[in-house]
Structure formats: C-alpha cells, structure tokens
Design an enzyme around this catalytic site. Structure first.
Site, PDB file in Angstrom:
ATOM      1  N   LYS A 140       1.795   3.783  -3.137  1.00  0.00           N
ATOM      2  CA  LYS A 140       0.801   5.706  -3.042  1.00  0.00           C
ATOM      3  C   LYS A 140       2.094   6.473  -3.114  1.00  0.00           C
ATOM      4  O   LYS A 140       2.200   7.454  -3.706  1.00  0.00           O
ATOM      5  CB  LYS A 140       0.264   5.710  -1.558  1.00  0.00           C
ATOM      6  CG  LYS A 140      -0.898   5.094  -1.261  1.00  0.00           C
ATOM      7  CD  LYS A 140      -1.896   5.261  -2.271  1.00  0.00           C
ATOM      8  CE  LYS A 140      -3.198   5.057  -1.386  1.00  0.00           C
ATOM      9  NZ  LYS A 140      -4.671   5.354  -2.542  1.00  0.00           N
ATOM     10  N   TYR A 162       0.552  -1.385  -0.511  1.00  0.00           N
ATOM     11  CA  TYR A 162      -0.351  -0.101   0.083  1.00  0.00           C
ATOM     12  C   TYR A 162       0.821   1.714   0.454  1.00  0.00           C
ATOM     13  O   TYR A 162       0.473   2.053  -1.090  1.00  0.00           O
ATOM     14  CB  TYR A 162      -1.148   0.137   1.017  1.00  0.00           C
ATOM     15  CG  TYR A 162      -1.629   1.084   1.571  1.00  0.00           C
ATOM     16  CD1 TYR A 162      -3.139   1.301   0.611  1.00  0.00           C
ATOM     17  CD2 TYR A 162      -1.480   1.829   1.956  1.00  0.00           C
ATOM     18  CE1 TYR A 162      -4.169   2.054   0.469  1.00  0.00           C
ATOM     19  CE2 TYR A 162      -2.633   3.497   2.101  1.00  0.00           C
ATOM     20  CZ  TYR A 162      -4.043   3.034   1.997  1.00  0.00           C
ATOM     21  OH  TYR A 162      -4.240   3.532   1.420  1.00  0.00           O
TER      22      TYR A 162
HETATM   23  C1  BGC Z   1      -5.534   4.085   5.507  1.00  0.00           C
HETATM   24  C2  BGC Z   1      -6.110   4.210   6.590  1.00  0.00           C
HETATM   25  C3  BGC Z   1      -5.258   4.922   7.432  1.00  0.00           C
HETATM   26  C4  BGC Z   1      -4.480   5.985   6.529  1.00  0.00           C
HETATM   27  C5  BGC Z   1      -3.516   6.441   8.341  1.00  0.00           C
HETATM   28  C6  BGC Z   1      -4.726   5.461   5.383  1.00  0.00           C
HETATM   29  O1  BGC Z   1      -4.295   5.879   4.214  1.00  0.00           O
HETATM   30  O2  BGC Z   1      -6.414   4.019   4.532  1.00  0.00           O
HETATM   31  O3  BGC Z   1      -6.304   2.790   7.057  1.00  0.00           O
HETATM   32  O4  BGC Z   1      -6.093   5.647   9.018  1.00  0.00           O
HETATM   33  O5  BGC Z   1      -3.830   6.285   6.001  1.00  0.00           O
HETATM   34  O6  BGC Z   1      -2.697   6.018   8.567  1.00  0.00           O
END
Ligand code: BGC
Length: 260
Positions: free
Chosen positions: A162, A158
């Site tokens: 990003k 993730y």
């Molecule tokens: C995530 C969340 C998380 C937030 C801060 C976001 O990009 O999708 O699940 O709470 O980041 O960590």
C-alpha cells in the site's frame, strides 16, 4: 449528488464485493457506465450488472486476474469494444494475505499480495493511462489504506504494497498531469467489508478496533464510495498526486488523545 458523471466509462476492479461493490453502485447511481471486474464470485458480478441495467444504466462484468498482464490487456480491450475506452479507473481489488509475522510468512504468499496489490494496480493503471493521455482526460483512483502510513504487525506485505502504491501513484500523477489526467489514492481505514469480517464480528476485536477510531464507529462501504465518486468527478478537478484518507481519524494517532 449530481456530479456530472453521467455516461462516464468506469472500471472498478474487484467491483463485485466489499468496497468495490459499493463503489460500483455509487457510480451507477450517478448514471455512469460501470464495468465490474472480478476474479471470484461471478454470480455477484452478474447480479450487479443486471441490477444496473434494470435501472436503465449500462454495465459490464469483466473477469480478469489483475496480476496477469495479458488478462488486463484483454479486459481493457473489452471496454474499448463496448464503450470505446475508459474515463475513470478505480483500482480497488486487493488482498491482505492473512496474518503472518515476516519471518514466518511463506515467500510465495508474501509475493502474491504484492503481485495483486501493487503490480495489478500498476498493470491496470498502465492500460488506463495509455488511453487517457491520448484523449487528454481521465482519472485513476488507486485504493491504498491507512496502512500506507501505519505499520501493521503480521501484514508486512500488505502495508508495504500500500505504501508502494502511494508513491507509484504520486509518480504516475506527475507523468499524467501535463496530459490532463489525474491520479489519486483513496486510503480507507477500518470499513465493514469481508476483508476484516473476523475482526468486526468478534466482540473483543471490535472493541479494540474502536479504540483506534476517533469517530467511534467502523466505516461503512458507502463512506468510502461517496468520496470516490466525488474524487472521480470534475468537482475534484484540481486534485492530483495525493492521498485522501477516509478513516474516521485513524491516522490522527488517537492514542495521543491523552498523555504523551
Ligand atoms: C484493512 C482492514 C483493516 C484496516 C484498519 C485496512 O486496509 O484491509 O482489514 O481493518 O485497514 O487496520
């Protein structure tokens, strides 16, 4: 707000849930035409389409897996047929893949996160930019996260996806700027949506989360949606190639408020 978005042709990926639904609603409230892309939960997409049309607006529900190039082409073709093209793309759809340490993660599951968050965002941006450079106007807004800059244990795919979307967006912004097209990222922090429900519904998880947010509260989807519509409008006409953080200060290193 009156941001001059009336009749603008907007596509919101993952527009039927969480942040995407709030973003779709915010554009509809500004009088824009809103295409709601979805993969799951068609009922909610249809419900939003009905809500927007009942209020006098125009809306479409478009099912497509954004990581599938053919499905993405078909989706943009549907917008061409209905509205003659696109003015604003909000690349919102994304998944976090669930918690897994890097050495324990399943490579296919890891890859699926990158496929949706990075490749899917690219595929939609590609179709949008093809059209926008020709019409010499348009805005592509890519949703990243505070995790484009903050490392996150258990979510390496993730965070990597990003950060990659951020740099891809800056590169696309360079390419598109001479054609009058803007490309930006919006980076939400912890926002009350289904993606992090397990955290904010758990008392201990929620307490821990608040220590990471200087403004002392979890964000609401509207906190992000309000900024998205502004960035998509001509009010932000001098902004491109950058990320706007909407995170209650999460990237302000709150643990450094004391000591150091
Ligand atoms: C995530 C969340 C998380 C937030 C801060 C976001 O990009 O999708 O699940 O709470 O980041 O960590």
């Amino acid at each position: 707000m009156n941001l001059g978005l009336s009749n603008r042709r907007v596509l919101v990926t993952g527009g039927n849930s969480g942040l995407g639904a709030a973003i779709s609603k915010a554009f509809a409230a500004e009088g824009a035409r809103v295409a709601i892309n979805y993969l799951l939960n068609p009922t909610e997409a249809e419900r939003l389409v009905e809500e927007f049309t009942a209020a006098g607006g125009e809306a479409l529900g478009l099912m497509a897996d954004i990581s599938d190039p053919e499905a993405v082409e078909t989706m943009f073709g549907a917008m061409d047929s209905a509205w003659g093209g696109i003015d604003i793309l909000v690349n919102n759809a994304g998944i976090d893949g669930g918690y897994a340490l890097g050495w324990e993660a399943d490579p296919d599951a890891w890859g699926r996160v990158v496929d949706i968050n990075l490749k899917g965002t690219y595929l939609c941006a590609r179709e949008a930019l093809k059209r926008m450079v020709v019409q010499r106007s348009g805005v592509v807004l890519n949703t990243t996260s505070v995790h484009e800059v903050i490392a996150w244990s258990g979510y390496s795919a993730y965070a990597a996806s990003k950060a990659a979307v951020s740099m891809m967006s800056k590169s696309l912004a360079q390419e598109a700027a001479p054609h009058g097209v803007r490309v930006l990222c919006i980076a939400p922090g912890a926002i009350r949506t289904p993606i992090n429900q397990a955290v904010w519904q758990d008392a201990e998880g929620y307490r821990d989360l608040l220590t990471k947010i200087p403004l002392g509260r979890i964000g609401e989807p509207e906190d992000v949606a309000n900024v998205v519509v502004m960035l998509a409008s001509d009010a932000a006409g001098y902004m491109t190639g950058t990320t706007v953080f909407v995170d209650g200060g999460m990237t302000d290193y709150p643990s450094f408020a004391h000591g150091g």
